[in-house]
Enzyme design. Sequence first.
Site, PDB file in Angstrom:
ATOM      1  N   ASP A 174       0.905  -1.153  -0.013  1.00 52.81           N
ATOM      2  CA  ASP A 174      -0.084  -0.038   0.006  1.00 52.81           C
ATOM      3  C   ASP A 174       0.922   1.210  -0.048  1.00 52.81           C
ATOM      4  OD1 ASP A 174      -2.192   1.693   0.574  1.00 52.81           O
ATOM      5  OD2 ASP A 174      -3.303  -0.169   1.183  1.00 52.81           O
ATOM      6  N   HIS A 214      -3.751   6.290   3.308  1.00 53.32           N
ATOM      7  CA  HIS A 214      -4.517   5.064   2.889  1.00 53.32           C
ATOM      8  C   HIS A 214      -4.024   3.737   3.468  1.00 53.32           C
ATOM      9  CE1 HIS A 214      -5.622   2.082  -0.223  1.00 53.32           C
ATOM     10  NE2 HIS A 214      -6.964   2.853  -0.396  1.00 53.32           N
ATOM     11  N   SER A 436     -11.095  -0.986  -1.249  1.00 52.76           N
ATOM     12  CA  SER A 436      -9.888  -0.708  -0.497  1.00 52.76           C
ATOM     13  C   SER A 436     -10.138  -1.287   1.021  1.00 52.76           C
ATOM     14  CB  SER A 436      -9.224   0.517  -0.439  1.00 52.76           C
ATOM     15  OG  SER A 436      -8.628   0.681  -1.756  1.00 52.76           O
TER      16      SER A 436
END
Length: 516
Positions: A174, A214, A436
């Site tokens: 990520d 994220h 996600s």
Amino acid sequence: MSVSRARNGSRAVAGLGAAALVAAAALATGVAATGASAAGAMTTYLVVYRSGAATSGAAADVGAAGGQVVANYAPIGVVVARSTSVDFAARMRTASSVEGAVATTRFATSVGGGGAAGTATASAATSSAAGAATGAIPLGDPLSSRQWDMDQIRVGNAHRLTTGSPSVLVGDIDTGLDYTHPDLAANVRDDASANCVSGVAVPGKVAANDDNGHGTHTAGTIAAAANGIGIVGVAPSVRIAGIKAGNAAGFFFPEAVVCSFMWAGDHGVDVTNNSYFADPWLFNCKNDPEQRAIWNAERRAIRYAQNKGVLVVAAEGNQADDLSHPTQDQTSPDDTTPVTRDITNACAVVPTEVPGVVGVSATGNLRMKSFYSSFGTSSVDVAAPGGDSILQLTQTAPNGRVLSTWPAALLNATCLASRRVVDASGATYCYQQGTSMASPHAVGVAALIASRTGQSGSVLAAALQRATNPIACPADVTPYAFFPALDGGALQQCQGGIGHNSWFGSGEVDALKAVG
């Protein structure tokens, strides 16, 4: 998942992240480019050698074409190179041992803000009937009352049997993760973490620090500790490695993806979470020589990790598109002017459509498919909570989104004010939605299975698909008419039976069923 445009606030970046630029500058002072017929900007390339061809002569091949080698991934026949020569790729393709060569830094896909509220005129469906499983045991940390997603897949019940084993290692590919976050710090493996943004791994959790947010969010869903702070992850006792493939702007370049899977395969990772699309192109069309080179390089790297026993789990995407029946791509290339093109099944999304990868679609708190979630009979294996801020607002999930960890230093910059949460300890969290967010739920359940059984690879994948509660295609898909595919505008349709269908695969993951 926050990997596509429009509903996810994506934005394009026309260059490398800071770490990659530093690496490029260092390389520029090393081996001088030779034989360049014309000079341009420093550009990164993937050079894919023919199957079985040795890459031992790569330095000479690349130098003769006017570039320098950044990384030589000999086991898969892929080389990362950089050059200022505008015809570098063309010259590399003349080498008899080279199958393809393609620039990577002209294009990228960005993760965004977890899904915008949308612009459709559909009215939100508010219900008091939450999707939590009957008899769900709540988790015990201060913000756990907000974790509808964990109740829905019976994580608290599963924790009566196991919270995961420290011997199980999850690689979160990520934007990195915040290794200082008080809900993650104890579970981060420094020796297994790395920054792959430049195409060559820089080891350590400091190098892999999250500068986007994220990655910290996905990491928390997987492995936030049960420590009396904030939230609890699906598998709070497993260890997690931050494998940074996305830069600060949230772009995932092909060289970083290749590097990440090679690192995972060589560092004892049991399961990887992949909440992104890896593309110059949203769909990589194998009948195009440039896109085929990228597809082959990434596919080889994923297969390398799989052959080392790594289970690869990936988010399905937020385009509301049927990946098994693609018709049009209006997104790519997304760092310049997108070109509308008709596509077929010769075009595929990386990593979710790579063979052996477990694809995950998103559900909301009413156990409907999330309005944005992409799908496909051949690509969705399981479903998991990803949130739905439009069709599935409930008393339990009043904003429809998933709460997880967020870096304190980025909270005000990258998490909208309405989504920020700070617990009494000062630890910071953010609400997001997307596939996600769905994928790390499935990864956490897989980690619990591995902790109980020692299973790995394809055997673990099969066990994960059995640890589900089937969901049939809805009789009425009218609510989804307001959310056609972002590319091509096709209406969302569900195909298949309750045992396996295009929206939910074998069903929504169930942590208790996984370990019971």
